[in-house]
Motif scaffolding. Sequence first.
Motif, PDB file in Angstrom:
ATOM      1  N   HIS A  22       0.837  -1.202   0.000  1.00 28.57           N
ATOM      2  CA  HIS A  22       0.000   0.000   0.000  1.00 28.57           C
ATOM      3  C   HIS A  22       0.872   1.251   0.000  1.00 28.57           C
ATOM      4  CE1 HIS A  22      -3.398   2.414   2.209  1.00 28.57           C
ATOM      5  NE2 HIS A  22      -3.138   2.876   0.995  1.00 28.57           N
ATOM      6  N   GLY A  23       1.875   1.275   0.846  1.00 35.09           N
ATOM      7  CA  GLY A  23       2.745   2.444   0.908  1.00 35.09           C
ATOM      8  C   GLY A  23       3.477   2.707  -0.392  1.00 35.09           C
ATOM      9  N   ALA A  24       3.798   1.653  -1.117  1.00 38.27           N
ATOM     10  CA  ALA A  24       4.545   1.785  -2.370  1.00 38.27           C
ATOM     11  C   ALA A  24       3.643   1.891  -3.597  1.00 38.27           C
ATOM     12  CB  ALA A  24       5.482   0.593  -2.534  1.00 38.27           C
ATOM     13  N   ILE A  55      10.801   1.141   4.658  1.00 35.45           N
ATOM     14  CA  ILE A  55      11.203   1.667   3.346  1.00 35.45           C
ATOM     15  C   ILE A  55       9.979   2.144   2.567  1.00 35.45           C
ATOM     16  CG2 ILE A  55      12.076   1.008   1.063  1.00 35.45           C
ATOM     17  CD1 ILE A  55      14.110  -0.752   2.412  1.00 35.45           C
ATOM     18  N   LYS A  56       8.878   1.392   2.656  1.00 32.97           N
ATOM     19  CA  LYS A  56       7.696   1.678   1.861  1.00 32.97           C
ATOM     20  C   LYS A  56       6.656   2.525   2.594  1.00 32.97           C
ATOM     21  CE  LYS A  56       8.036  -2.647  -0.818  1.00 32.97           C
ATOM     22  NZ  LYS A  56       8.077  -2.125  -2.186  1.00 32.97           N
ATOM     23  N   ALA A  57       6.922   2.878   3.857  1.00 31.46           N
ATOM     24  CA  ALA A  57       5.927   3.599   4.649  1.00 31.46           C
ATOM     25  C   ALA A  57       5.592   4.953   4.019  1.00 31.46           C
ATOM     26  CB  ALA A  57       6.436   3.796   6.072  1.00 31.46           C
ATOM     27  N   PRO A  98      21.338   8.384  -0.912  1.00 29.75           N
ATOM     28  CA  PRO A  98      19.924   8.742  -0.712  1.00 29.75           C
ATOM     29  C   PRO A  98      19.026   8.483  -1.909  1.00 29.75           C
ATOM     30  CG  PRO A  98      21.365  10.450   0.163  1.00 29.75           C
ATOM     31  CD  PRO A  98      22.244   9.502  -0.608  1.00 29.75           C
ATOM     32  N   ASP A  99      19.585   8.457  -3.104  1.00 28.30           N
ATOM     33  CA  ASP A  99      18.737   8.239  -4.280  1.00 28.30           C
ATOM     34  C   ASP A  99      18.185   6.808  -4.326  1.00 28.30           C
ATOM     35  OD1 ASP A  99      21.550   7.767  -4.627  1.00 28.30           O
ATOM     36  OD2 ASP A  99      21.157   7.284  -6.725  1.00 28.30           O
ATOM     37  N   LEU A 100      18.664   5.923  -3.459  1.00 31.89           N
ATOM     38  CA  LEU A 100      18.118   4.574  -3.375  1.00 31.89           C
ATOM     39  C   LEU A 100      16.890   4.503  -2.483  1.00 31.89           C
ATOM     40  CD1 LEU A 100      21.354   2.401  -3.037  1.00 31.89           C
ATOM     41  CD2 LEU A 100      20.083   2.960  -5.109  1.00 31.89           C
ATOM     42  N   ARG A 101      16.558   5.606  -1.826  1.00 29.93           N
ATOM     43  CA  ARG A 101      15.464   5.611  -0.844  1.00 29.93           C
ATOM     44  C   ARG A 101      14.118   5.832  -1.540  1.00 29.93           C
ATOM     45  NH1 ARG A 101      18.306   9.462   3.791  1.00 29.93           N
ATOM     46  NH2 ARG A 101      20.299   8.339   3.856  1.00 29.93           N
ATOM     47  N   VAL A 102      13.718   4.862  -2.315  1.00 32.12           N
ATOM     48  CA  VAL A 102      12.443   4.931  -3.029  1.00 32.12           C
ATOM     49  C   VAL A 102      11.563   3.792  -2.539  1.00 32.12           C
ATOM     50  CG1 VAL A 102      13.385   6.085  -5.054  1.00 32.12           C
ATOM     51  CG2 VAL A 102      13.404   3.583  -4.939  1.00 32.12           C
ATOM     52  N   ARG A 103      10.247   3.961  -2.701  1.00 34.79           N
ATOM     53  CA  ARG A 103       9.315   2.976  -2.145  1.00 34.79           C
ATOM     54  C   ARG A 103       9.027   1.826  -3.105  1.00 34.79           C
ATOM     55  NH1 ARG A 103       6.598   8.020  -0.333  1.00 34.79           N
ATOM     56  NH2 ARG A 103       6.855   8.168   1.930  1.00 34.79           N
ATOM     57  N   ALA A 104       8.788   2.139  -4.352  1.00 36.67           N
ATOM     58  CA  ALA A 104       8.295   1.129  -5.289  1.00 36.67           C
ATOM     59  C   ALA A 104       9.420   0.185  -5.708  1.00 36.67           C
ATOM     60  CB  ALA A 104       7.694   1.811  -6.512  1.00 36.67           C
ATOM     61  N   THR A 105       9.095  -1.083  -5.857  1.00 35.40           N
ATOM     62  CA  THR A 105      10.089  -2.102  -6.194  1.00 35.40           C
ATOM     63  C   THR A 105      10.763  -1.820  -7.533  1.00 35.40           C
ATOM     64  OG1 THR A 105       8.836  -3.738  -4.944  1.00 35.40           O
ATOM     65  CG2 THR A 105      10.417  -4.574  -6.561  1.00 35.40           C
TER      66      THR A 105
END
Length: 1003
Positions: free
Chosen positions: A208-210, A302-304, A387-394
């Motif tokens: 849901h978060g992602a 990560i996905k929150a 920091p650019d790796l801090r994304v939600r979607a797979t």
Amino acid sequence: MQRRNTKVTPSPVLRHNEGMDQIVSPSLAAQIAEWPQSSPAGIGAERFNALKAEAESSCPPLRALLSNPKVENLLKGAFDGSPYLTALANRDLARLARILGEAPEARFRKATEDLTSGMRAAPDLVTAKRVLRIYKSEIALLTGLADLAGVWPVMTVTRTLSECADAATATAVRFLFRIASARGIWQPLDSEEPERESGYFVLAMGKHGAFELNYSSDIDLTIFFDRDKSRLIGDGDLQSFFVRLTRDLVLLLDERTADGYVFRTDLRLRPDAGATQIALSTAAAHGYYETVGQNWERSAMIKARPVAGDLEAGETFLAELAPFIWRKYLDFAAIADIHAMKRQIHAHKEIGAIAVAGQNLKLGRGGIREIEFFAQTQQLIAGGRQPDLRVRATLDALVALERRGWVKADVRADLDHAYRFLRRLEHRVQMIADEQTHEVPSNPVALDAFARFSGYAGTPDFSRALLATLETVEKHYDGLFEEAPQLTPSGSSLVFAGAEDDPRTVEELKRLGYSQPSQVLAIVRGWHHGRTPAVRSPRARERLTEVQPLLIEALADTVDPDAAIASFDRFIAELPSGVQLFSLLKAQPRLIRLFADIMGSAPRLARILSRRRRLLDAVLDPQVHGGDLNGAAIDELVMKAFRSARATAVGDPMQEILDTARRIGSEQEFLVGVRILAGSISATEAGAAYATIAERLIAALFAEVTREMEEDHGRVPGGAAVVVAMGKLGGREMTAASDVDLILIYDFDTDAEQSDGAKPLYASHYYTRLTQRLITAISARTAEGALYDVDMRLRPSGQQGPVATRLSSFTNYQANEAWTWEHMALTRARVIAGCRELGARVEAEIRKVLTAQRDPVKITADIRDMRERIEAEKATTDIWDLKQVRGGLVDLEFITQHIQLVHAPDHPGILSQTTLVALAAAAAEGVINEADYRLLSEAGELLHDLTQVLRLTLEGRFEPAEAPEGLKALLIRSGGTASFQDLETKLEQTLGGVHAAFNRLIA
């Protein structure tokens, strides 16, 4: 929703996200690009013909749409494969016509607008439930048909489903705040958006978060609130209010009614879900994550994403949590966890080899979970530095990992393709009956039907496509980390062997934060050389080596790493054996963070822990960081322990009972202290917890000494006694260093002269002896130390009066002889042990005294005179003498007691033993104005917060110039400031405000 201008050739074969994004046209029907394969003799044609016949007579717009061959193929295929979609389509023909006849994006937008307006107008929970369920069923039909028709690519479907969950959750929360506001419980800043700046927020977790929800997905929510933003009206408990609101939220979303359900809702991803409330304060959450947060919780976060309530507060919370999620340095423990998870992921659920029939698309080999794991674990390891790796979607994560060189381009492309393919199949599995399942049918007939529903001619074509995809994923998953780049140029580890300092280790220790790396090396080498009993055995040193890297890192993460490791060294030097400790630290790595906090920030706790090694067992209890400390649990613990003491004692069991009480008291108080240190409980909660421990132990000991008295001297006819708590215990504001102020009150039949035992005593002598035994039971120093120091000076006539007082004497004294200061002390009195009936009479007499009419001028003069006397004797300008300094706790308590004595006759509701509760009641009844209440309550919270930390961590005076930096950091956190200088400025201003209020209100 953005769409790529990609042309698609209509085909009944299942396709992936590539090539699925068509130019948006006016209607879903006009965009149909593919459809499930239906059997010519299947039930789909029969169901379609029945629908068409009904539309002929009752829904002309749908009748026209059904003449479109593509619509016919789509609905036949859907009806053939999905009883659930069949039911949705037939439930409301006009709705089906709107879905087919409008652009799907526009239909989704309009349905969401209708939801918002419907929830705004809903008068009650029943109506709101219906509005939400009608909305969800429409979106379920819309996304199902758009997916099956190839109109929306799979990630657009998942995003739409996620936005549907967002809208349902957000409107439900807004509705609940609106209802609370209408009931006069909540004072909103904005009546249209009553949840705005409420401090209450809902985080969507996982898929849901992602924006990756599957077709029949549960939604994982975690719910927090910021106490500082409360707009609760009255003196109700904020957490209780938000817990009730959250329960209602779950009812709105999860409960099955005649209209169905919205989303199955899971709240178990919150911190320590087995022991915490379903809505948790942000302070408690931060304390948890900073001290005991696990690597799987980092992964979950990560996905929150904030989706409902105070969204700004949610974003702030996640930003503050970033250091927990994204650690700056290469996390060796995390990598070890990841490798262990990787080894165990298939053993869990007993997942077997790749197959087609019965294959679990999510958890099976080569499945969705492996792709998610592949991305998330590398995000966890590298995201702290990148920091650019801090994304939600797979899929976004895979792109970012490729860009950074963690994943090769062909691997990324393979996994991207596989993820979209498997997610579409997952949707097909779930569309059949709206079930949260991930398994391909195992029955051959059902499997062939599912293959056709997925767009294939039959099982063989479907099997080839599925097996190829699963095998590709498994191949890449098995190679995880084999070619991962290093986060540091050297990739060095810590080396403590040898007589000379290893240069790389010296540099690494400096990087971690140690200012004296050679001293650290000497300490650790001392451990490995077995210089203390705890590390003399080879097994102990082996266990130490296994936890040593994480231990060194945890101690480095305190404000004063050098002092922390020195303190830990002193601690293990006191242990007779280290095997148990090091084994437990290995089994429960979260405890290493706890030990680091104790050693680095709380010298008093560290000394207590080293002197009383038994407390180690208590620290290892999982309830240290979760759950409420309640009286019933303490009662049960004490009852069982005392029973065991009586059963095992040789001779008189009283000595063993006294030792047992002291062990329980020290363990429970230590656990409260650890929770204060972790920031998982507030000062108010800590004061109440300490008081609960004290009153339950005193009650248990009073029962024991009463039993002993009755055995020795019998009973006084009609006799009974109660213990009355005064001071900090009475006010539920105890600290780690508090003594207990007590009064014993008794009564007996008027014609009774003495007890009826073998050794009778006159009644007054009997209760004097009972009181003396109670004092001894509480304060005597045994092998386990003292429980509490006891102060009886607040009894009638003080030290000149008898230690126990008969009720009639107490009543007469309070009504006719007591000084004003004694009535001030009485505002904090409450019965904590003894006879319930007599306790009720005593409470009634106390209330009668406190609600008696008084001369306000005399009360004011007496209180000011008393404060001047105290100041003459104990005057100080030290702002850290939080009790005696002007504007400190004495002034705050005097103000509160003045308010109670002057106004209780007309406003008895302001009588509370707890200072802040009494002030809140006074404000609610208009006795003090809102500005004064805000000033005094905020001052009380600050003074109590700082007092709790100082009493917990120090045994003497607080000298800022000599205090450990870790202690200062604790005070800064408790005071809510950015620096110690800011804290002292805030404290000075607070003291000045209270002092001015004292002069203004007591005048």
